[in-house]
Design an enzyme around this catalytic site. Structure first.
Site, short mmCIF file in Angstrom:
data_model
loop_
_atom_site.label_atom_id
_atom_site.label_comp_id
_atom_site.label_asym_id
_atom_site.label_seq_id
_atom_site.Cartn_x
_atom_site.Cartn_y
_atom_site.Cartn_z
N ARG A 164 0.84 -1.22 0.00
CA ARG A 164 0.00 0.00 0.00
C ARG A 164 0.86 1.26 0.00
NH1 ARG A 164 -4.16 -3.02 -1.65
NH2 ARG A 164 -4.60 -4.69 -0.18
N LYS A 283 1.30 -8.91 13.74
CA LYS A 283 0.00 -9.17 13.12
C LYS A 283 -0.17 -10.68 13.17
CE LYS A 283 -2.36 -8.79 8.59
NZ LYS A 283 -2.32 -8.14 7.27
N GLU A 287 -5.69 -12.20 8.27
CA GLU A 287 -5.42 -12.22 6.83
C GLU A 287 -4.33 -13.22 6.47
OE1 GLU A 287 -4.81 -8.04 5.79
OE2 GLU A 287 -6.98 -7.82 5.57
N ARG A 331 -18.14 -8.22 10.37
CA ARG A 331 -16.70 -7.99 10.49
C ARG A 331 -16.40 -6.85 11.45
NH1 ARG A 331 -12.60 -6.58 5.42
NH2 ARG A 331 -11.12 -5.44 6.70
N ASP A 360 -11.46 -0.99 8.42
CA ASP A 360 -10.11 -0.98 7.86
C ASP A 360 -9.79 0.35 7.17
OD1 ASP A 360 -7.63 -1.66 6.94
OD2 ASP A 360 -8.32 -3.00 5.35
N GLU A 388 -4.30 4.43 1.34
CA GLU A 388 -4.78 3.20 0.70
C GLU A 388 -6.20 3.36 0.18
OE1 GLU A 388 -4.62 -0.28 3.21
OE2 GLU A 388 -5.75 -1.48 1.78
N HIS A 507 -16.22 0.71 2.03
CA HIS A 507 -15.63 -0.45 1.36
C HIS A 507 -16.35 -0.87 0.08
CE1 HIS A 507 -12.37 -3.11 1.34
NE2 HIS A 507 -12.22 -3.22 2.65
#
Ligand code: GCV
Length: 691
Positions: A164, A283, A287, A331, A360, A388, A507
């Site tokens: 990103r 992290k 993902e 989510r 996000d 991003e 999103h």
């Protein structure tokens, strides 16, 4: 005075005359336009020809930097730098980074701090006042940062790409280090120190285990040595499977003895060469990244194992709460569901790093309900400086107003007023820095790096103040330039929201690159929570995510009285309406318009606002050097085209459900929906969009 090359005997006279005329034209046009500028000097552009007298009561590498900065730039009288324990009032903080600046007359100024770093910050403060024309005598300044940790997170990969990243490749040249040391490391350190950033994570949270190999650590050490005198500590992102991948162990289970020992040994190895190493950013189980849950352990068990390894060295673990899985649960609720039950189980050198919003880094999100919810756990905020979801480095989006809205949000934790800024103990920002000459891909995006540092130091600074400071240092002191450009910057975040995702939409990006619109996007067989429809839920009744009790009830994660305000569609702020409510097309908005009409007007407003930015900027042609003028002008053109793309794509697509006309007093679509659906930008996660 214009100088040009003297005549030489050999040259025919007319050729020489021609050459001289050309030179005169060149110098005259340079003088008129100002010198060409590439942005490499960021906001640190003061004249360096001063010869100030500077005295200090201690010698050290950091104080030497402060002296050198003042000696070469300070235009006033003598400056005394004094290390002094126990200085008063607001200049005190746990980290001893505070300082005072006092003067009786312009002839003598004293900067005091308990630490060398504080003196360096004080020196930059003084120079900032000079560079922004804000010196007012007598000086009586007391400063200390609100947070002890003000840290950049680089999402830089070891192969030089930046996840990103929209400003070229990584500034860290791993292939050249440790032998070749780029001069940019020092410039980077200086820029950060000038705005109070005191730590950095060098590599991507999607971390390669290889960063912990001895040969990589030797390179990290070189960077740490350069950043240290500027008061910047180095941290690394680590991969939870490192013991298996590079350590050859059979497992990376955090309760396994050998694994625990492996991390202890690794920490010892790091601290041997980098004694002030900051710690790890992780992290985990997010993902596709490995984590403690792979072994049936909790986030707390994973984080604590690393914390134990770092503890003897005073290192910390920043453990990210960015977790979500393709389950039936919304989510937006998942991080809270996963982490709140673990409250109180984390060791005291663990900080949970929470993104500002629950999804996000969307153009606008309400704050994550995790802020204020973890009473016995240290929590820090993660902001995204890299754009991003805000037009990459093509679009102007000055983000101080977004961060301010977030920091000033009232969580009402514990049944009383409690602003996000007071629920956190540190701030991280995902860097927008790359090896482009101008550092951030576009000149105006430098302002977001600057704003991050200033707000992390003092979250009460206003966006206006920060923009004003930045423009004066970076471009010009002339109010005729400063005021309109500041206005444009201050409106720019809301403008992007208007033409991308107004009223709480989120999103609806093209799947993958997060640049252009694709509200219709479908990844065949892909995770539902990566598909735009998951977020907008459009149908013939209305649009928006129902997060009330009839839907996912994510609202229940907020405290009263905020949650009651959000549950009620009539009191839910317009800016978050479609985030929390699936709203009928004919619902009457606070403006008196129907939702459909309001949506159309917002998209149109966004387009008109970018057109206004173009007009504002074009008027500045004589106020700014040609290079930066043209660069920004060309970016605004892209932004104007993209704004129309967004508006047409979203309105034409949503119209197939609302079945209502686009109000006739707004600009008509110039694209066809079918054509827009054919646009497929090929952009990787590592590059700026080209259109
Ligand atoms: C580093 C988003 C981004 C990913 C990023 C992730 C994260 O999903 O698109 O590129 O990965 O956030 O914050 O971990």
């Amino acid at each position: 005075m214009i100088r040009y090359t003297p005549l030489t005997a050999e040259e025919p006279e007319n050729r020489t005359q021609m050459k001289n005329i050309l030179l005169i034209i060149f110098f005259l046009s340079s003088a008129l336009q100002g010198f060409a500028e590439d942005g490499s000097r960021l906001w640190l552009r003061a004249d360096t020809k001063a010869h100030a007298t500077v005295a200090a009561n201690k010698k050290s590498p950091s104080i030497d930097i402060a002296i050198a900065e003042l000696q070469t730039q300070w235009q006033g009288g003598k400056v005394n730098l004094m290390i002094q324990k126990g200085i008063a009032g607001q200049a005190r903080n746990d980290n001893h980074e505070g300082y005072t600046i006092t003067s009786n007359t312009q002839k003598e100024i004293t900067i005091k701090s308990p630490s060398e770093k504080g003196l360096l910050y004080g020196a930059y403060h003084l120079l900032r006042l000079q560079a922004t024309n804000k010196l007012a005598y007598p000086l009586n300044i007391q400063e200390s940062p609100k947070y002890n940790l003000r840290i950049l997170n680089h999402w830089d990969n070891l192969n030089g790409t930046v996840e990103r990243g929209y400003a070229g490749h990584s500034i860290w040249r791993w292939d050249e280090l440790p032998e070749v040391v780029s001069p940019r490391y020092k410039e980077y350190a200086r820029a950060n120190a000038s705005i109070g950033i005191n730590a950095t994570v060098l590599n991507n949270v999607n971390a390669s285990p290889l960063i912990l190999k001895p040969e990589m650590l030797a390179k990290v050490k070189i960077i740490a040595d350069i950043l240290r005198p500027y008061g910047i500590k180095v941290f690394l992102s680590v991969n939870f499977s490192s013991p298996t991948v590079i350590g050859g162990l059979a497992t990376s289970d955090p309760l396994d003895k050998a694994v625990r020992q492996w991390w202890k040994d690794k920490a010892n190895e790091i601290y041997k060469i980098i004694p002030d190493f900051g710690g790890f950013l992780v992290k985990a189980n997010s993902e596709g990244q490995p984590g403690p849950q792979d072994f049936g352990r909790t986030h707390a068990e994973g984080a604590n194992m690393l914390a134990d390894a770092l503890k003897p060295h005073n290192g910390i673990v920043m453990w990210r709460a960015f977790v979500y899985n393709p389950t039936n649960d919304d989510r937006a609720k998942q991080a809270y569901m996963e982490f709140v039950p673990l409250d109180g189980q984390f060791h005291d050198n663990v900080i949970i790093q929470v993104k500002n919003g629950p999804i996000d880094f969307q153009p606008r999100e309400p704050f994550s309900p995790l802020f204020g919810a973890m009473k016995q756990t240290k929590v820090m905020a993660e902001l995204q400086i890299t754009q991003e979801y805000l037009g990459h480095s093509n679009h102007l989006a000055f983000l101080a107003p977004m961060w301010q809205e977030f920091l000033e949000s009232d969580t009402y934790a514990n049944g009383k007023s409690s602003f996000v800024a007071n629920t956190i103990m540190a701030i991280a920002g995902v860097a927008n820095i790359g090896d482009d000459t101008n550092w951030t891909g576009s000149h105006l995006a430098q302002a977001n790096w600057y704003a991050f540092g200033r707000l992390a130091w003092n979250p009460q600074l206003t966006s206006e103040n920060i923009a004003d400071e930045w423009i004066r240092q970076t471009f010009s002191q002339d109010d005729a330039f400063v005021e309109p450009v500041k206005d444009m910057m201050l409106n720019s975040w809301e403008t992007v929201i208007n033409y991308m995702m107004p009223l709480g939409l989120h999103h609806i990006f093209a799947v993958g690159h997060h640049y252009g619109p694709e509200p219709w996007g479908v990844i065949p067989g892909g995770r539902p929570d990566w598909q735009p429809w998951y977020f907008h839920n459009v149908d013939t009744v209305g649009v928006g995510f129902d997060r009330t009790k009839s839907g996912s009830d994510a609202i229940s994660q907020y405290y009263s009285p905020l949650k009651e305000e959000l549950y009620n569609i009539h009191t839910c702020p317009d800016k978050w309406l479609l985030w929390f409510h699936h709203t009928p097309w004919n619902y009457t908005m606070k403006s008196g318009r129907s939702l459909w009409d309001e949506l159309c007007y917002k998209y149109d407003l966004g387009v008109q606002q970018v057109r206004d930015f173009q007009k504002i900027w074009d008027k500045q042609e004589n106020q700014v050097d040609a290079e930066r003028f043209q660069h920004i002008q060309s970016r605004l053109k892209i932004q104007a085209r993209d704004a129309v793309w967004w508006k047409d794509a979203c309105l034409l697509y949503f119209q197939t459900f609302s079945r209502q006309p686009i109000p006739y007093d707004i600009e008509r679509p110039v694209n066809d929906l079918d054509e827009l659906k054919q646009i497929k930008l090929k952009i990787s996660n590592y590059e700026n969009a080209k259109r």
